[in-house]
Write a protein that holds these residues in place. Structure first.
Motif, mmCIF file in Angstrom:
data_model
loop_
_atom_site.group_PDB
_atom_site.id
_atom_site.type_symbol
_atom_site.label_atom_id
_atom_site.label_comp_id
_atom_site.label_asym_id
_atom_site.label_seq_id
_atom_site.Cartn_x
_atom_site.Cartn_y
_atom_site.Cartn_z
ATOM 1 N N LEU A 15 46.950 47.326 31.223
ATOM 2 C CA LEU A 15 46.433 47.867 32.487
ATOM 3 C C LEU A 15 46.647 46.886 33.638
ATOM 4 O O LEU A 15 46.968 47.296 34.757
ATOM 5 C CB LEU A 15 44.951 48.215 32.360
ATOM 6 C CG LEU A 15 44.653 49.509 31.619
ATOM 7 C CD1 LEU A 15 43.185 49.585 31.216
ATOM 8 C CD2 LEU A 15 45.030 50.713 32.484
ATOM 9 N N ILE A 16 46.504 45.608 33.362
ATOM 10 C CA ILE A 16 46.743 44.606 34.406
ATOM 11 C C ILE A 16 48.219 44.609 34.797
ATOM 12 O O ILE A 16 48.563 44.581 35.983
ATOM 13 C CB ILE A 16 46.265 43.211 33.950
ATOM 14 C CG1 ILE A 16 44.730 43.191 33.899
ATOM 15 C CG2 ILE A 16 46.798 42.120 34.871
ATOM 16 C CD1 ILE A 16 44.138 41.978 33.217
ATOM 17 N N ALA A 21 45.103 43.440 42.122
ATOM 18 C CA ALA A 21 45.958 43.350 40.935
ATOM 19 C C ALA A 21 46.433 41.918 40.698
ATOM 20 O O ALA A 21 46.495 41.461 39.548
ATOM 21 C CB ALA A 21 47.142 44.297 41.069
ATOM 22 N N LEU A 22 46.752 41.202 41.761
ATOM 23 C CA LEU A 22 47.153 39.798 41.610
ATOM 24 C C LEU A 22 46.004 38.961 41.062
ATOM 25 O O LEU A 22 46.204 38.105 40.184
ATOM 26 C CB LEU A 22 47.635 39.232 42.950
ATOM 27 C CG LEU A 22 48.989 39.723 43.429
ATOM 28 C CD1 LEU A 22 49.236 39.274 44.867
ATOM 29 C CD2 LEU A 22 50.094 39.231 42.505
ATOM 30 N N PHE A 23 44.810 39.204 41.580
ATOM 31 C CA PHE A 23 43.637 38.507 41.051
ATOM 32 C C PHE A 23 43.467 38.800 39.567
ATOM 33 O O PHE A 23 43.184 37.900 38.769
ATOM 34 C CB PHE A 23 42.370 38.911 41.818
ATOM 35 C CG PHE A 23 41.124 38.326 41.227
ATOM 36 C CD1 PHE A 23 40.736 37.034 41.529
ATOM 37 C CD2 PHE A 23 40.345 39.058 40.329
ATOM 38 C CE1 PHE A 23 39.598 36.482 40.961
ATOM 39 C CE2 PHE A 23 39.207 38.514 39.752
ATOM 40 C CZ PHE A 23 38.829 37.220 40.072
ATOM 41 N N ALA A 24 43.634 40.074 39.194
ATOM 42 C CA ALA A 24 43.495 40.463 37.789
ATOM 43 C C ALA A 24 44.469 39.679 36.910
ATOM 44 O O ALA A 24 44.087 39.168 35.850
ATOM 45 C CB ALA A 24 43.728 41.970 37.626
ATOM 46 N N ALA A 25 45.704 39.572 37.354
ATOM 47 C CA ALA A 25 46.717 38.860 36.568
ATOM 48 C C ALA A 25 46.402 37.370 36.480
ATOM 49 O O ALA A 25 46.478 36.777 35.399
ATOM 50 C CB ALA A 25 48.098 39.074 37.176
ATOM 51 N N LEU A 26 46.040 36.775 37.592
ATOM 52 C CA LEU A 26 45.719 35.341 37.580
ATOM 53 C C LEU A 26 44.481 35.063 36.740
ATOM 54 O O LEU A 26 44.421 34.059 36.016
ATOM 55 C CB LEU A 26 45.537 34.829 39.010
ATOM 56 C CG LEU A 26 46.813 34.809 39.851
ATOM 57 C CD1 LEU A 26 46.493 34.451 41.298
ATOM 58 C CD2 LEU A 26 47.833 33.849 39.261
ATOM 59 N N GLY A 79 38.372 44.446 35.334
ATOM 60 C CA GLY A 79 37.672 45.127 36.424
ATOM 61 C C GLY A 79 38.485 45.145 37.710
ATOM 62 O O GLY A 79 38.516 46.153 38.422
ATOM 63 N N ALA A 80 39.176 44.055 38.003
ATOM 64 C CA ALA A 80 40.019 44.011 39.199
ATOM 65 C C ALA A 80 41.192 44.981 39.073
ATOM 66 O O ALA A 80 41.563 45.650 40.049
ATOM 67 C CB ALA A 80 40.517 42.587 39.432
ATOM 68 N N ALA A 81 41.768 45.087 37.883
ATOM 69 C CA ALA A 81 42.853 46.057 37.664
ATOM 70 C C ALA A 81 42.328 47.487 37.791
ATOM 71 O O ALA A 81 42.995 48.352 38.377
ATOM 72 C CB ALA A 81 43.488 45.838 36.289
ATOM 73 N N LEU A 82 41.140 47.732 37.269
ATOM 74 C CA LEU A 82 40.544 49.070 37.388
ATOM 75 C C LEU A 82 40.233 49.405 38.846
ATOM 76 O O LEU A 82 40.360 50.556 39.267
ATOM 77 C CB LEU A 82 39.289 49.172 36.519
ATOM 78 C CG LEU A 82 39.528 49.076 35.012
ATOM 79 C CD1 LEU A 82 38.196 49.053 34.261
ATOM 80 C CD2 LEU A 82 40.428 50.190 34.515
ATOM 81 N N SER A 108 41.591 52.547 40.853
ATOM 82 C CA SER A 108 40.645 53.394 41.594
ATOM 83 C C SER A 108 41.135 53.619 43.020
ATOM 84 O O SER A 108 41.110 54.746 43.527
ATOM 85 C CB SER A 108 39.264 52.737 41.625
ATOM 86 O OG SER A 108 38.719 52.661 40.329
ATOM 87 N N ALA A 109 41.569 52.556 43.660
ATOM 88 C CA ALA A 109 42.075 52.670 45.033
ATOM 89 C C ALA A 109 43.318 53.552 45.081
ATOM 90 O O ALA A 109 43.483 54.361 46.009
ATOM 91 C CB ALA A 109 42.375 51.283 45.590
#
Length: 169
Positions: free
Chosen positions: A46-47, A72-77, A90-93, A97-98
């Motif tokens: 998902l990320i 998404a970048l935050f999610a990956a990092l 949660g950041a990827a979700l 959502s957006a």
């Protein structure tokens, strides 16, 4: 967000980014369908899908585009850091959502507006260890993302691009 009445000439990069965006939405749907049972696999997928979707989405407003890309970048990092994994998921979700809300404005499918609540419900079920909530929200999230993806795949590619002169850099 693009304007379907405008048919611009698409180059190879335009076509590639539209196909990648639609594929990432499709992958997000498939990954959500197994997220309640295969969380580690689904979270990583998902990320990755969120990164692909947010880097290839065509949105005129740069603030909104950078908000979802930043998520998404935050999610990956965060995933790479090895710290508390649910935060990255949660950041990827949030990014998905957006994107679902963005697709609501394209298709006027009101059901897409509940995607943020459903994906937040999945995340809450994960964090609070409530398997029933995870399963229900995983399935509902998969269906909602599939609706968005299916709606996108039915459209000609140029609908995603619209008027190239309106994009903010």
């Amino acid at each position: 967000m693009a304007d379907p009445q405008i048919k611009c000439q698409l180059d190879a990069i335009d076509k590639l980014t539209v196909i990648l965006y639609r594929s990432a939405l499709t992958a997000g749907s498939g990954l959500m369908s197994v997220a309640a049972w295969e969380n580690d696999f689904a979270a990583t997928g998902l990320i990755m899908a969120a990164l692909i979707a947010t880097t290839t989405v065509h949105i005129y407003d740069k603030r909104f585009r950078w908000l979802i890309l930043g998520s998404a970048l935050f999610a990956a990092l965060w995933q790479l850091s090895g710290l508390w994994a649910p935060l990255g998921l949660g950041a990827a979700l949030f990014a998905f959502s957006a994107l679902a809300v963005k697709e609501y404005y394209c298709f006027k499918l009101k059901v897409l507006l509940i995607t943020p609540l459903v994906l937040a419900g999945f995340w809450a079920g994960l964090v609070l260890s409530i398997p029933q909530l995870m399963i229900a929200c995983s399935m509902a999230g998969a269906i909602l993302l599939a609706v968005a993806a299916f709606s996108k795949w039915r459209m000609p590619l140029h609908y995603d691009i619209g008027d190239k002169s309106r994009y903010e850099v």
